[in-house]
Design an enzyme around this catalytic site. Structure first.
Site, PDB file in Angstrom:
ATOM      1  N   GLY A 263     -10.986  -1.748   0.497  1.00  0.00           N
ATOM      2  CA  GLY A 263      -9.993  -1.197  -0.440  1.00  0.00           C
ATOM      3  C   GLY A 263     -10.456   0.011  -1.224  1.00  0.00           C
ATOM      4  O   GLY A 263     -10.620   1.093  -0.676  1.00  0.00           O
TER       5      GLY A 263
ATOM      6  N   ILE B 285     -13.288   0.735  -2.617  1.00  0.00           N
ATOM      7  CA  ILE B 285     -14.703   1.142  -2.573  1.00  0.00           C
ATOM      8  C   ILE B 285     -14.867   2.265  -1.542  1.00  0.00           C
ATOM      9  O   ILE B 285     -14.513   2.072  -0.380  1.00  0.00           O
ATOM     10  CB  ILE B 285     -15.620  -0.032  -2.148  1.00  0.00           C
ATOM     11  CG1 ILE B 285     -15.418  -1.227  -3.063  1.00  0.00           C
ATOM     12  CG2 ILE B 285     -17.076   0.403  -2.157  1.00  0.00           C
ATOM     13  CD1 ILE B 285     -16.205  -2.472  -2.626  1.00  0.00           C
TER      14      ILE B 285
ATOM     15  N   VAL C  34       0.838  -1.214   0.000  1.00  0.00           N
ATOM     16  CA  VAL C  34       0.000   0.000   0.000  1.00  0.00           C
ATOM     17  C   VAL C  34       0.869   1.259   0.000  1.00  0.00           C
ATOM     18  O   VAL C  34       0.636   2.183  -0.796  1.00  0.00           O
ATOM     19  CB  VAL C  34      -0.966  -0.005   1.201  1.00  0.00           C
ATOM     20  CG1 VAL C  34      -1.839   1.238   1.175  1.00  0.00           C
ATOM     21  CG2 VAL C  34      -1.841  -1.256   1.184  1.00  0.00           C
TER      22      VAL C  34
ATOM     23  N   LYS D 104     -13.146  -5.458   9.559  1.00  0.00           N
ATOM     24  CA  LYS D 104     -13.806  -4.456   8.709  1.00  0.00           C
ATOM     25  C   LYS D 104     -15.255  -4.250   9.137  1.00  0.00           C
ATOM     26  O   LYS D 104     -15.761  -3.121   9.134  1.00  0.00           O
ATOM     27  CB  LYS D 104     -13.727  -4.899   7.243  1.00  0.00           C
ATOM     28  CG  LYS D 104     -12.282  -4.930   6.734  1.00  0.00           C
ATOM     29  CD  LYS D 104     -12.210  -5.675   5.417  1.00  0.00           C
ATOM     30  CE  LYS D 104     -10.793  -5.791   4.915  1.00  0.00           C
ATOM     31  NZ  LYS D 104     -10.672  -6.768   3.827  1.00  0.00           N
TER      32      LYS D 104
ATOM     33  N   GLU E  74      -2.351 -15.138   1.456  1.00  0.00           N
ATOM     34  CA  GLU E  74      -1.055 -15.027   2.121  1.00  0.00           C
ATOM     35  C   GLU E  74      -0.479 -16.417   2.396  1.00  0.00           C
ATOM     36  O   GLU E  74      -1.225 -17.399   2.451  1.00  0.00           O
ATOM     37  CB  GLU E  74      -1.232 -14.333   3.482  1.00  0.00           C
ATOM     38  CG  GLU E  74      -1.864 -12.976   3.423  1.00  0.00           C
ATOM     39  CD  GLU E  74      -0.879 -11.898   2.991  1.00  0.00           C
ATOM     40  OE1 GLU E  74       0.340 -12.093   3.172  1.00  0.00           O
ATOM     41  OE2 GLU E  74      -1.346 -10.874   2.457  1.00  0.00           O
TER      42      GLU E  74
ATOM     43  N   ASP F 230     -10.189 -11.028   9.351  1.00  0.00           N
ATOM     44  CA  ASP F 230     -10.051  -9.793   8.568  1.00  0.00           C
ATOM     45  C   ASP F 230     -11.431  -9.190   8.262  1.00  0.00           C
ATOM     46  O   ASP F 230     -11.636  -7.980   8.403  1.00  0.00           O
ATOM     47  CB  ASP F 230      -9.289 -10.112   7.271  1.00  0.00           C
ATOM     48  CG  ASP F 230      -9.142  -8.897   6.382  1.00  0.00           C
ATOM     49  OD1 ASP F 230      -8.334  -8.015   6.720  1.00  0.00           O
ATOM     50  OD2 ASP F 230      -9.847  -8.826   5.351  1.00  0.00           O
TER      51      ASP F 230
ATOM     52  N   GLY G 104      -1.031 -15.589  -5.575  1.00  0.00           N
ATOM     53  CA  GLY G 104      -0.860 -14.364  -4.778  1.00  0.00           C
ATOM     54  C   GLY G 104      -2.172 -13.806  -4.250  1.00  0.00           C
ATOM     55  O   GLY G 104      -2.213 -12.669  -3.773  1.00  0.00           O
TER      56      GLY G 104
HETATM   57  N1  LIG Z   1      -2.352  -4.989   0.820  1.00  0.00           N
HETATM   58  C1  LIG Z   1      -3.594  -4.569   0.620  1.00  0.00           C
HETATM   59  O1  LIG Z   1      -4.160  -4.748  -0.449  1.00  0.00           O
HETATM   60  C2  LIG Z   1      -4.314  -3.803   1.720  1.00  0.00           C
HETATM   61  C3  LIG Z   1      -5.624  -3.368   1.485  1.00  0.00           C
HETATM   62  C4  LIG Z   1      -6.286  -2.610   2.448  1.00  0.00           C
HETATM   63  C5  LIG Z   1      -5.636  -2.313   3.639  1.00  0.00           C
HETATM   64  N2  LIG Z   1      -4.354  -2.781   3.852  1.00  0.00           N
HETATM   65  C6  LIG Z   1      -3.716  -2.421   5.117  1.00  0.00           C
HETATM   66  O2  LIG Z   1      -2.633  -1.553   4.817  1.00  0.00           O
HETATM   67  C7  LIG Z   1      -1.572  -1.753   5.775  1.00  0.00           C
HETATM   68  C8  LIG Z   1      -0.277  -2.096   5.027  1.00  0.00           C
HETATM   69  O3  LIG Z   1      -0.476  -3.304   4.314  1.00  0.00           O
HETATM   70  P1  LIG Z   1       0.566  -3.788   3.194  1.00  0.00           P
HETATM   71  O4  LIG Z   1      -0.109  -4.882   2.455  1.00  0.00           O
HETATM   72  O5  LIG Z   1       1.108  -2.629   2.432  1.00  0.00           O
HETATM   73  O6  LIG Z   1       1.711  -4.407   4.094  1.00  0.00           O
HETATM   74  P2  LIG Z   1       3.223  -4.768   3.677  1.00  0.00           P
HETATM   75  O7  LIG Z   1       3.337  -4.892   2.210  1.00  0.00           O
HETATM   76  O8  LIG Z   1       3.632  -5.892   4.539  1.00  0.00           O
HETATM   77  O9  LIG Z   1       4.045  -3.446   4.117  1.00  0.00           O
HETATM   78  C9  LIG Z   1       4.248  -3.105   5.455  1.00  0.00           C
HETATM   79  C10 LIG Z   1       5.266  -1.976   5.537  1.00  0.00           C
HETATM   80  O10 LIG Z   1       5.450  -1.609   6.885  1.00  0.00           O
HETATM   81  C11 LIG Z   1       6.831  -1.640   7.225  1.00  0.00           C
HETATM   82  N3  LIG Z   1       6.978  -2.125   8.585  1.00  0.00           N
HETATM   83  C12 LIG Z   1       6.553  -3.302   9.101  1.00  0.00           C
HETATM   84  N4  LIG Z   1       6.887  -3.378  10.399  1.00  0.00           N
HETATM   85  C13 LIG Z   1       7.561  -2.252  10.707  1.00  0.00           C
HETATM   86  C14 LIG Z   1       8.177  -1.743  11.873  1.00  0.00           C
HETATM   87  N5  LIG Z   1       8.187  -2.439  13.018  1.00  0.00           N
HETATM   88  N6  LIG Z   1       8.752  -0.523  11.806  1.00  0.00           N
HETATM   89  C15 LIG Z   1       8.765   0.170  10.647  1.00  0.00           C
HETATM   90  N7  LIG Z   1       8.186  -0.251   9.514  1.00  0.00           N
HETATM   91  C16 LIG Z   1       7.597  -1.440   9.555  1.00  0.00           C
HETATM   92  C17 LIG Z   1       7.463  -2.598   6.231  1.00  0.00           C
HETATM   93  O11 LIG Z   1       8.831  -2.247   6.079  1.00  0.00           O
HETATM   94  P3  LIG Z   1       9.829  -3.001   5.032  1.00  0.00           P
HETATM   95  O12 LIG Z   1       9.246  -2.711   3.669  1.00  0.00           O
HETATM   96  O13 LIG Z   1      11.126  -2.347   5.231  1.00  0.00           O
HETATM   97  O14 LIG Z   1       9.765  -4.447   5.395  1.00  0.00           O
HETATM   98  C18 LIG Z   1       6.611  -2.354   4.976  1.00  0.00           C
HETATM   99  O15 LIG Z   1       7.155  -1.273   4.246  1.00  0.00           O
HETATM  100  C19 LIG Z   1      -2.093  -2.850   6.714  1.00  0.00           C
HETATM  101  O16 LIG Z   1      -2.695  -2.256   7.817  1.00  0.00           O
HETATM  102  C20 LIG Z   1      -3.113  -3.584   5.882  1.00  0.00           C
HETATM  103  O17 LIG Z   1      -4.099  -4.215   6.649  1.00  0.00           O
HETATM  104  C21 LIG Z   1      -3.700  -3.498   2.921  1.00  0.00           C
END
Ligand SMILES: NC(=O)c1ccc[n+]([C@@H]2O[C@H](COP(=O)([O-])OP(=O)(O)OC[C@H]3O[C@@H](n4cnc5c(N)ncnc54)[C@H](OP(=O)(O)O)[C@@H]3O)[C@@H](O)[C@H]2O)c1
Length: 437
Positions: free
Chosen positions: A137, A139, A16, A208, A193, A204, A190
């Site tokens: 997401g 929406i 994100v 929501k 997870e 999850d 993909g």
């Molecule tokens: N993915 C989706 O489609 C989606 C949709 C809706 C909402 N969300 C929400 O959006 C948020 C992010 O999701 P994501 O999918 O983008 O996750 P992600 O790809 O795992 O990215 C997480 C990011 O946070 C950083 N991070 C993790 N732990 C950390 C720490 N202790 N200190 C500093 N940085 C830290 C990671 O750093 P590094 O990159 O250096 O590892 C990474 O850049 C979550 O709350 C998720 O529920 C995601």
């Protein structure tokens, strides 16, 4: 309206966060024009600075500890995209709100567990807490509930809130395969997870639903009190039996209220075929909202992924930008402004429309009529996909239906104008345009 740029500190640069940085870089001119104010990223933070990212990390100021974004002085808005209900995400969001700094987050786990407490901090300091991306997401369901439906008394919110589960159930139905095989396939593509427990056990979706119910009914819904069932016990037989009975199985999050308490639950549900929720396939999300006096609404769209989620995060940033204007709150422009390099304001003439057409003619059934009709189309270079003539009647006009391949509107109008003047054609031709949706 302020001319100062809105300065962002983004914590979390994964799926994100990376999508948000790219969207702000790619749509810089469009956002500046629509907001009347530039959006600039001043600070970024994640776990590992040296990690490969879809943008140039050196272009922005790096902060080692994301919690520092709550107080560094060149940030106007904190964008929390780390994830997790506790740890640095909670410390950052709570710290920023306590300092009166607006926060935009996509973190549903954080809000499901601490939403009410964080809202209390935000209300005390007057800081904004925006979370459109945390539910469904791309929406804009939070905006719909908070603004578009503000005048309603809601009675039911029901949603397909987890794309992974919906993908698995859709594939089980399409292939007849068992849950474990489809889960493995989803992981390979993909769509699930490596550790899918959060999704397939319903957690999850429950996060929501907690947010939607709290928002929609204005009462702090306790995530721990929700009834939550996942999809792990659904078999290929269940899907087949449900189909035989006229239903599809969907994992729904449902929050209902008759004004006397709230019932909120997540579980696999039989949904009648051909109803909007039953027709939502694959990784898509959907939310059906019922309220008085509006009636029933249905929103469907991509529930996850870098682009859709970034779209929701940046929408919140615009909302914050309008409401934190140094010269007092401004509002969205009456009409969207279009950056000149993206869209010109000119309306295209209908004569330029290109599409497929259904044409019904009423004709006198005699030899040579069809040849005369097709000759006109051939001369105008309109090619026909099919012709249907079912009835034959020597005494009365009969309908002929023609479907065309793609043709220009102007050409079609010229052709059917000519056809309408043929002697054997007894009524003005009926033309219906076909759209692919
Ligand atoms: N993915 C989706 O489609 C989606 C949709 C809706 C909402 N969300 C929400 O959006 C948020 C992010 O999701 P994501 O999918 O983008 O996750 P992600 O790809 O795992 O990215 C997480 C990011 O946070 C950083 N991070 C993790 N732990 C950390 C720490 N202790 N200190 C500093 N940085 C830290 C990671 O750093 P590094 O990159 O250096 O590892 C990474 O850049 C979550 O709350 C998720 O529920 C995601």
């Amino acid at each position: 309206m302020a001319t100062d740029p809105l300065r962002l500190g983004i914590a979390g640069l994964g799926t994100v966060g990376g999508g948000v940085v790219r969207l702000i870089e790619d749509h810089r001119a469009l956002l500046a024009e629509r907001l009347g104010r530039e959006v600039v990223i001043t600070r970024i933070s994640a776990r590992d600075r040296s990690r490969e990212r879809p943008f140039d990390v050196a272009a922005y100021g790096w902060v080692d500890d994301p919690v520092d974004l709550a107080t560094v002085d060149d940030v106007d808005v904190v964008v929390e995209l780390i994830g997790g209900s506790d740890g640095p995400a909670l410390a950052l969001v709570r710290g920023a709100l306590a300092a009166g700094r607006p926060v935009v987050t996509a973190n549903k786990a954080l809000l499901a567990h601490h939403g009410a407490a964080l809202a209390a901090v935000a209300e005390k300091t007057g800081a904004m807490l925006a979370y459109e991306a945390a539910v469904a997401g791309g929406i804009p369901v939070v905006k719909a509930l908070r603004e578009g439906l503000i005048a309603n008394r809601l009675t039911r919110i029901a949603g397909i809130l987890n794309g992974t589960c919906n993908y698995i159930l859709s594939r089980m139905e399409a292939t007849g395969a068992e849950f474990a095989d489809v889960l493995a396939e989803a992981q390979a593509h993909g769509y699930a997870e490596a550790d899918p427990a959060f999704d397939i056990e319903g957690t999850d979706a429950a996060h929501k639903l907690t947010i939607l119910a709290t928002l929609g009914y204005g009462a702090a819904v306790d995530f721990g009190q929700l009834h939550v069932e996942g999809i792990t016990s659904i078999t290929a037989d269940d899907i087949a039996f449900a189909r035989e009975l006229g239903y599809r199985i969907k994992l729904l999050g449902i929050a209902e209220s008759d004004g006397n308490g709230i019932a909120a639950r997540v579980h696999p549900t039989l949904v009648a075929h051909h109803t909007p929720l039953a027709e939502v396939d694959g990784v898509y999300n959907a939310v059906q909202i019922e309220g008085e006096p509006v009636g029933r609404l249905f929103l469907e769209g991509p529930g996850a992924g870098a682009g859709p989620t970034a779209s929701a995060v940046v929408a919140d940033l615009c909302y914050v930008a309008w409401n934190t204007d140094a010269e007092g709150p401004s509002s969205a422009p009456v009409y969207m402004k279009h950056a000149a390099n993206l869209v010109t304001g000119d309306l295209r003439p209908m004569s330029d429309h290109v599409g497929r057409f259904y044409i019904r003619l009423n004709v006198i059934d005699r030899p040579g009529v069809m040849a005369a009709v097709t000759e006109v189309f051939a001369r105008h270079a309109v090619s026909l996909e099919s012709i249907i003539q079912r009835k034959r009647d020597a005494d009365a006009p009969v309908p002929i239906v023609l479907m065309t391949h793609e043709a220009r509107e102007a050409v079609m109008q010229a052709a059917i104008g000519e056809i309408g003047r043929l002697e054997a054609v007894t009524a003005p031709p009926c033309l219906i345009r076909l759209e692919t949706m």
